[in-house]
Design an enzyme around this catalytic site. Structure first.
Site, PDB file in Angstrom:
ATOM      1  N   GLU A 517     -20.668  12.693 -45.385  1.00 52.69           N
ATOM      2  CA  GLU A 517     -20.532  13.239 -44.042  1.00 52.69           C
ATOM      3  C   GLU A 517     -21.020  14.672 -43.994  1.00 52.69           C
ATOM      4  OE1 GLU A 517     -16.607  12.681 -42.558  1.00 52.69           O
ATOM      5  OE2 GLU A 517     -16.701  10.491 -42.705  1.00 52.69           O
ATOM      6  N   GLU A 531     -17.772  16.021 -46.585  1.00 48.46           N
ATOM      7  CA  GLU A 531     -17.008  15.256 -47.554  1.00 48.46           C
ATOM      8  C   GLU A 531     -17.722  13.947 -47.835  1.00 48.46           C
ATOM      9  OE1 GLU A 531     -13.236  14.492 -45.830  1.00 48.46           O
ATOM     10  OE2 GLU A 531     -14.007  13.187 -44.259  1.00 48.46           O
ATOM     11  N   ASN A 533     -16.634   9.973 -48.313  1.00 50.11           N
ATOM     12  CA  ASN A 533     -15.583   8.966 -48.244  1.00 50.11           C
ATOM     13  C   ASN A 533     -15.948   7.843 -49.204  1.00 50.11           C
ATOM     14  OD1 ASN A 533     -13.683   9.956 -46.249  1.00 50.11           O
ATOM     15  ND2 ASN A 533     -15.334   9.703 -44.780  1.00 50.11           N
ATOM     16  N   GLU A 539     -16.364   2.582 -39.153  1.00 46.03           N
ATOM     17  CA  GLU A 539     -17.579   2.410 -38.356  1.00 46.03           C
ATOM     18  C   GLU A 539     -18.741   1.814 -39.137  1.00 46.03           C
ATOM     19  OE1 GLU A 539     -17.221   6.714 -39.789  1.00 46.03           O
ATOM     20  OE2 GLU A 539     -15.923   5.151 -38.992  1.00 46.03           O
ATOM     21  N   ARG A 584     -13.830   2.408 -30.255  1.00 46.04           N
ATOM     22  CA  ARG A 584     -12.527   2.055 -30.815  1.00 46.04           C
ATOM     23  C   ARG A 584     -11.528   1.907 -29.666  1.00 46.04           C
ATOM     24  NH1 ARG A 584     -11.767   5.524 -36.408  1.00 46.04           N
ATOM     25  NH2 ARG A 584     -13.962   5.625 -36.998  1.00 46.04           N
ATOM     26  N   ASP A 750      17.895  -8.148  13.064  1.00 44.07           N
ATOM     27  CA  ASP A 750      19.336  -8.059  13.269  1.00 44.07           C
ATOM     28  C   ASP A 750      20.050  -9.361  12.944  1.00 44.07           C
ATOM     29  OD1 ASP A 750      21.676  -6.833  13.839  1.00 44.07           O
ATOM     30  OD2 ASP A 750      21.453  -6.858  16.021  1.00 44.07           O
ATOM     31  N   ASP A 856      22.368   6.222  19.834  1.00 43.81           N
ATOM     32  CA  ASP A 856      23.207   7.105  19.026  1.00 43.81           C
ATOM     33  C   ASP A 856      24.575   6.455  18.932  1.00 43.81           C
ATOM     34  OD1 ASP A 856      23.669   9.919  17.800  1.00 43.81           O
ATOM     35  OD2 ASP A 856      25.366   9.632  19.174  1.00 43.81           O
ATOM     36  N   LYS A 917      23.292  -1.953  24.462  1.00 43.67           N
ATOM     37  CA  LYS A 917      23.464  -2.407  23.080  1.00 43.67           C
ATOM     38  C   LYS A 917      24.938  -2.715  22.849  1.00 43.67           C
ATOM     39  CE  LYS A 917      22.841  -0.921  18.282  1.00 43.67           C
ATOM     40  NZ  LYS A 917      22.400  -2.233  17.798  1.00 43.67           N
ATOM     41  N   HIS A 947      21.276  -6.513  24.730  1.00 44.55           N
ATOM     42  CA  HIS A 947      21.488  -6.914  23.329  1.00 44.55           C
ATOM     43  C   HIS A 947      22.984  -7.132  23.122  1.00 44.55           C
ATOM     44  CE1 HIS A 947      21.109  -6.820  18.886  1.00 44.55           C
ATOM     45  NE2 HIS A 947      22.262  -6.146  18.939  1.00 44.55           N
ATOM     46  N   HIS A 949      26.083  -9.592  20.533  1.00 43.65           N
ATOM     47  CA  HIS A 949      26.386 -10.444  19.379  1.00 43.65           C
ATOM     48  C   HIS A 949      27.312 -11.567  19.841  1.00 43.65           C
ATOM     49  CE1 HIS A 949      24.785  -7.919  15.960  1.00 43.65           C
ATOM     50  NE2 HIS A 949      24.720  -7.076  16.976  1.00 43.65           N
ATOM     51  N   THR A1081      26.871   1.809  13.490  1.00 44.14           N
ATOM     52  CA  THR A1081      26.515   2.626  12.320  1.00 44.14           C
ATOM     53  C   THR A1081      25.939   3.977  12.768  1.00 44.14           C
ATOM     54  OG1 THR A1081      25.934   0.603  11.140  1.00 44.14           O
ATOM     55  CG2 THR A1081      25.188   2.660  10.180  1.00 44.14           C
TER      56      THR A1081
END
Length: 1359
Positions: A517, A531, A533, A539, A584, A750, A856, A917, A947, A949, A1081
């Site tokens: 290298e 170096e 190897n 590779e 790689r 609802d 509200d 409501k 509206h 229930h 709520t």
């Protein structure tokens, strides 16, 4: 010994002189006499040399006592080469010795090599002795040559052969051809190309006086190489043996590569594996495999020389192939193989020791005349020595492991104060990876190219190269992408690098495959040796592709004893063809600074096709990616005619990859391959540092999924067309002009909120939506958002409510959508800044909402005005709703005048539509007639929407009364989702109402059939589990329909299941205590909390009044009296308010939102993107987080982990699929996936179950933790650094090496907290801030997973 003098078949390799004589009876006595004289002379010389050898050995032992600290290992090599040279020269004179005996003697010589070194004075004495002995050997050669000539003449006379020229030692032209392509004339004249100090070549005689440096020893080695070359030419190279079995001392990809080569060569393979690799493929691919290192750490198992040698002996392996990494550069391992009589497929032990040690390799390069980078003269002892080098030579420098490569044990240091820490970490990492922590330091050459040369060398001294590779694209000193040949490298530079690589290999007597290298500076054209190897490289594939040479097979053949020429490998015949590129693919997480990831591959599809090669071992579905080893998943190699084509082919292959289960760097590689700089110029090692944008990853879509929408015809025009074409005012007028009563369907909001705890999923809504668009187009509107549906979608269904709205709008483009808006509370339960409400309405209109029913909970008009103005400015229809409670025929507080006055305020505020409501179903038919008639008479220009229930069972009657009294719009729900606490039945109203509702009964029936089946999927959430029918006691307790079932569930959870009747009674008492509130709520929650509080504490209404000052009321009650939800009609009950607030004033006496500063959306976006990734937060996500911060965080984390689960069927979502059941998943338009559940295993010791699926016919395996089975296991909390910078998490899975801080300790920013090791990498975890250590959650030796909480810090307080 006898065994060494025979070949494998038992035949004697020694020349059979007796047989020769019997075959030629005419051999004269003169010939016999000549031969006798020659043998006698050689025997005499042999005795002289043996005596000389004994004297040298004695001198060697005496001088051991004279060793001093400055002695270098170069002297050791010099002595060994001296003795080897003399003996080899002598043995060439003895043709009667067999090759086996020669090898036996050479192995004995290895024993003379010692780790100690001689001082310079002893070196000079030995050099002088060598010169004298060399001259003596030259004289002796002439004597032996005369005797040999006499013998050859007789043989020529008897056999009629004419080979005198070759037998007398003169080389022929072929044998003199230089392996580097040089002229044969140079070889015949006895000259050799030797580099001068400049790195260029000059002619020098092999007989020249040796220099006063270690280069002299290398020149001797060159003479040995040349002798071996001549021996090969004259046929004295030992015959090759055939390996029958080879042990591979490695794992993973390289082990698989070697197994395949052995299989092709008909050689049996032996594998070894650690306990951590029990389930890895390389274990099963070998013909035999054996567990090693039991009880050792995973990496240490593969570094255990004794275990590997033991397996090799027991399996009778002929050779060992080390692969790369682990022991591939260990001279001790190579020596142990030789000592055990096992061939080491690689260089000789002394060569491995020389080149595997970066310090010795550097000295060898200097001696060979190969240029090197300035560095330490030898291994440095400690960090202090490294600091001294830095002071002398300057910065930056690079610390390197002396005994390894691959980027391990390597650190670049740019500041002097960082040297000590870098040295400690690099040395520790080198010890873990290579078993040797020795380090050396050299100047760091920046902006250089990393060029390496693949070499092959045989035992006869022949060396060739397979051209160069460019490995400049690197991260953390580890190669990411490799090219062969190097891109845009100047030819003269290429030739110089190749020449120096071959030269260095020859100078050290290299054998087998290796890589030299270099660093190449483009600006100066100079190259520097880095170096060698002494092994096969990761590779090596690109070199194989461009040359067609199988490097691994060649390694094995060379180790068997074959020469390069016998394998057909001649330098002149090897050419580089095209361009090969290797990427790689690693399991590294780009979003976590490329930290290694581990886990199980749930799905793997590689990119293949023409010109693509894939080398891997763990790349398959179900493979375990271990945290203990290198993060390499596979190597992808593209080979084409040129660089541009290889780049394009590699991009295509990587785009085809699909990897699920672990993170990969594929997106990063694609960024790299698309970078203009990479594609146009030759990059250097600083390329990635200069281009940090390549590290940025786009958020993966992962095919995040939308269901295949029904392809339907364009639905008929509906009321939405009028709204969009003419606007809200014209829309309201069109309603008034309509001759009949209109209907709003609440089934999608609802109705299921009241009956099924708001749990109906988007999956079931979108399936029926196209039917509604076509068959129910006469509906005025469909209610599908608001109230509890918003937060329940995020919290429990893990769905985005905005996505639900968007999908429904796409499927129902013709019917207006309606939602419930809680005035200043938007869709939340608290007060928000006004800009939050405005932005919510704007986002809702953009997403597809049309009509906003604004109310509200206390009919507090100031709160409603904010919502009304926000809707108007957003372009929506303002439907202002008055909440109804009590009975206007009997109530003294909520009278008809109250409702008319409230309505007048709303009309003046700009309401397009008025609404009543009735959330508890308290509106009776007669009261409805009075109220509707009065409102229509006073506000004839405003449509009226009712509206209610059906809790008491009178809902249909009430709606019919409203219709008869002039109401314009009625809320209904489909029959299967109506009644009890929901709205009255759509079918009943359509069948009974006198005015045309715009919907046909047959269409309602078909719509109802779908919901009858769908409701069964939600049986666990049914209100009928606690309420079997309507209940008229609602007229007494006034519990809202949407709250009734929730209140019952809450009572059960509080242990009050058998007292629910009492809870309902207390609800009425609590309502009176609070001043007879309008209950919806969140005001209804206040009443409910107080009621349950009274039941739990056994309090009567009078008890509450008497003991109010000493009771700890629920928080919602205190907040109510603080004015947090607004001001009730008639004010607060003064006596109870004073007691609850303990005499203090309430926080709010007007609209709470008016006192809240504007919300900072951009700050929130930055915080969210810091948590979940840049660009990952949409405007809708931002809105959700502003309304429900914690809920959204949990949802976003769930979505990041599991994706869009709304695509799953409802039964699969709630219960999971049945075995052998096939699911049809619609991911997107035209994309359908078929999934079949095959099997689920029992939990293992870690509480994990394996789940087997078939996806589009392909097997997939997922692992999931069984909560019950793993309840006793320890799981660490994950760090949340984005929320709290003081939480320090593990950067990767691994083991804690050391903890350097204690609780209470003050730390500086960047100060090391602890050290962590995994995948052979060691990291120092540093403090992200200056402050104090609050807690340490781990100890040394603990195993941690990625992002496990390690340390908690408290930030330093600023003055």
């Amino acid at each position: 010994t006898a065994s060494n003098s025979t070949d494998k078949n038992g035949t004697d390799e020694r020349p059979q002189l007796a047989e020769f004589s019997s075959d030629h009876p005419a051999l004269s006595s003169r010939a016999s006499t000549g031969l006798f004289i020659a043998i006698t002379a050689m025997a005499f010389l042999f005795l002289l040399e043996v005596c000389d050898l004994v004297l040298c050995a004695a001198s060697f032992c005496i001088n051991l006592s004279l060793l001093v600290a400055r002695v270098t290992p170069l002297a050791r090599d010099f002595v060994a080469l001296l003795i080897t040279f003399r003996l080899v020269r002598l043995l060439t004179l003895f043709g009667g010795l067999t090759r086996a005996e020669k090898r036996q003697i050479l192995r004995m010589l290895d024993g003379y090599r010692r780790e100690e070194s001689f001082n310079l004075e002893q070196q000079r004495m030995l050099q002088t002795e060598l010169e004298n002995r060399t001259r003596e050997c030259q004289d002796l050669r002439e004597l032996v040559k005369s005797a040999t000539l006499s013998r050859n003449r007789l043989r020529q006379k008897q056999m009629g052969q004419h080979q005198l020229k070759q037998e007398d030692g003169s080389p022929n032209e072929e044998s003199c051809t230089d392996v580097t392509g040089g002229s044969p004339d140079n070889s015949r004249t006895g000259t050799r190309s030797v580099p001068d100090d400049s790195g260029h070549s000059s002619d020098s005689s092999p007989d020249s006086p040796p220099r006063e440096t270690f280069g002299r020893g290398l020149e001797i080695s060159q003479l040995i190489d040349k002798t071996q070359d001549h021996s090969m030419a004259s046929g004295t190279l030992p015959p090759a043996r055939k390996f029958e079995k080879v042990l591979v001392a490695n794992r993973g990809e390289i082990a698989m590569r070697i197994y395949r080569a052995l299989s092709e060569m008909e050689i049996k393979s032996v594998g070894v594996y650690s306990e951590a690799d029990t389930m890895h493929m390389h274990r099963t691919m070998a013909d035999e495999s054996y567990l090693i290192g039991k009880g050792l750490q995973p990496v240490q198992a593969y570094l255990s020389i004794s275990h590997i040698i033991q397996v090799a002996k027991e399996t009778k392996a002929d050779a060992v192939h080390p692969g790369y990494g682990f022991l591939s550069e260990s001279a001790e391992f190579a020596q142990a193989c030789h000592a055990a009589g096992i061939a080491f497929i690689g260089p000789r032990p002394e060569t491995v020791r020389l080149l595997g040690d970066k310090v010795l390799a550097r000295e060898a390069a200097v001696s060979a005349g190969v240029p090197v980078v300035p560095g330490s003269p030898g291994a440095i002892a400690d960090a202090a020595a490294a600091e001294e080098f830095c002071r002398v030579h300057g910065l930056p420098v690079i610390l390197k492991a002396a005994a390894g490569g691959g980027g391990r044990g390597m650190r670049v240091v740019r500041r002097l104060e960082d040297v000590a820490e870098a040295f400690e970490r690099a040395s520790s990492e080198a010890t873990a990876a290579f078993g040797n922590g020795s380090m050396f330091v050299e100047r760091f050459v920046e902006s250089a190219r990393h060029i390496e040369v693949q070499i092959l060398a045989d035992k006869a001294g022949s060396v060739i190269h397979l051209f160069e590779r460019d490995c400049s694209v690197q991260r953390r000193h580890q190669k990411v992408l490799e090219l062969a040949p190097a891109h845009k490298l100047r030819q003269e530079a290429r030739e110089a690098i190749l020449s120096d690589a071959v030269k260095l290999a020859k100078s050290v007597g290299y054998e087998n495959a290796g890589t030299v290298e270099f660093l190449f500076e483009e600006s100066t054209g100079r190259h520097y040796f880095m170096e060698v190897n002494p092994r096969v490289q990761v590779e090596h594939t690109v070199s194989e592709e461009i040359t067609g040479v199988d490097i691994v097979r060649t390694q094995i053949r060379i180790a068997e004893g074959h020469s390069l020429s016998s394998l057909g490998l001649n330098q002149s015949e090897i050419a580089a063809s095209g361009c090969a590129m290797q990427c790689r693919v690693t399991t590294e997480d780009p979003e976590r600074d490329f930290q290694p990831d581990s886990g199980r591959l749930e799905y793997f599809r590689p990119g293949l096709g023409p010109g693509i090669r894939l080398d891997s071992a763990s790349a398959f579905a179900g493979a375990i990616i271990s945290p203990y080893y290198d993060s390499l998943l596979c190597k992808v190699v593209a080979h084409t005619g040129n660089f541009a084509e290889s780049t394009a082919k590699m991009r295509r292959a990587l785009r085809e990859f699909r990897v699920i289960g672990v993170s990969t760097n594929i997106a990063f590689l694609l960024n790299l391959l698309s970078c203009e700089e990479f594609c146009t110029v030759a990059v250097d090692t600083g390329f990635l540092d200069r281009n940090p944008q390549l590290m940025r990853q786009r958020p993966s879509r992962g095919r995040v999924q939308k269901l295949l929408r029904f392809i339907v015809a364009v639905p008929p025009d509906g009321w939405r067309k009028i709204l969009k074409q003419k606007g809200p005012e014209a829309f309201a007028k069109a309603i008034l002009d309509h001759p009949g009563v209109l209907l709003t369907d609440t089934t999608m909001r609802d109705a299921h909120q009241s009956l099924l705890a708001t749990r109906v999923r988007t999956y079931d809504l979108v399936k029926i939506a196209p039917f509604a668009a076509r068959r129910l187009s006469g509906l005025l509107s469909m209610e599908c958002l608001g109230g509890a549906t918003f937060d329940v979608s995020l919290r429990f269904l893990h769905e985005c409510p905005w996505q639900r709205l968007r999908q429904l709008r796409d499927l129902v483009p013709n019917i207006p959508f309606q939602m419930l808006l809680r005035g200043a509370n938007a869709v939340g339960y608290t007060n928000y800044a006004d800009n939050v409400v405005y932005r919510f309405c704007e986002e809702a209109v953009k997403t597809g909402m049309d009509i906003f029913r604004i109310f509200d909970c206390l009919n507090y008009v100031p709160n409603m005005l904010v919502g009304m103005d926000a809707v108007r400015k957003a372009g929506g229809v303002v439907e202002a709703a008055i909440c109804y409670t009590g009975d206007l025929l009997t109530s003294k507080k909520y009278t008809l005048e109250y409702y008319l006055d409230t309505a007048e305020q709303l009309v003046r505020a700009g309401a397009h539509i008025l609404a009543i409501k009735d959330m508890a179903g308290l509106l009776k038919p007669e009261s409805a007639r009075r109220l509707v008639t009065a409102l229509k008479q006073k506000f004839p220009d405003r449509p009226l929407h009712i509206h209610t229930h059906d809790t008491a069972g009178a809902g249909v009657a009430t709606l019919l009364a409203c219709s008869e009294s002039g109401a314009d719009i009625l809320d209904v729900s489909v029959d299967a989702m109506s009644g009890i606490t929901a709205q009255p039945s759509m079918g009943a109203v359509v069948g009974c109402v006198g005015r045309s509702p715009g919907v046909q009964p047959a269409d309602v029936a078909d719509y109802n059939a779908y919901w009858e089946m769908t409701r069964r999927l939600y049986v666990n959430f049914e209100c009928t589990n606690t309420m079997r029918s309507g209940n008229a006691d609602v007229y007494e307790n006034e519990i809202p329909g949407g709250q009734y079932t929730n209140l019952h569930f809450q009572s059960i959870s509080l242990g009050l299941a058998d007292q629910f009747a009492l809870v309902k009674k207390k609800f009425a008492e609590a309502n009176q205590l609070l001043g007879d509130l309008i209950k919806v709520t969140p005001s209804s929650k206040v009443v409910g909390d107080l009621a349950q509080f009274m039941v739990q504490n056994k309090l009567s209404k009078q008890d509450v009044l008497n003991r109010a000052s000493e009771l700890s009321f629920p928080c919602s009650v205190v907040q109510f009296f603080d004015g947090c939800i607004g001001q009730p009609h008639g004010g607060f009950p003064a006596e109870l308010a004073a007691a609850v607030l303990h005499g203090r004033k309430p926080k709010y006496t007007s609209r709470p939102g008016a006192e809240i500063p504007p919300f900072d959306f951009e700050k929130l976006r930055r915080e969210l993107e810091k948590k979940f990734g840049q660009g990952s937060i949409s405007d809708c996500d931002l809105m959700s987080a502003a309304l429900y911060p914690k809920v959204f965080d949990e949802f976003a984390e769930f979505r990041r982990q599991f994706g869009d689960v709304s695509k799953l069927s409802t039964r699969s979502f709630f219960q999971g699929p049945k075995i052998a059941e096939e699911l049809e998943l619609y991911l997107d338009k035209g994309i359908t996936v078929y999934v079949k559940s095959l099997a689920i295993t029992e939990p293992d010791k870690m509480g994990q179950r394996r789940c087997f699926f078939e996806v589009n016919g392909q097997l997939r395996v997922l692992h999931t933790r069984d909560r019950e089975a793993s309840k006793d296991l320890v799981f660490r909390r994950k760090a949340q650094p984005k929320e709290n910078l003081g939480e320090v998490g593990a950067p990767m899975p691994g083991e804690i090496l050391s903890v350097r801080v204690t609780p209470g300790q003050v730390v500086a920013k960047g100060q090391p907290l602890l050290a962590l090791s995994a995948m052979k990498m060691e990291l120092t975890v540093a403090s992200p801030l200056a402050g104090k250590v609050h807690s340490v959650w781990v100890n040394a030796g603990d195993k941690v997973e990625g992002n496990d909480l390690l340390v908690t810090l408290e930030a330093e307080k600023s003055e």
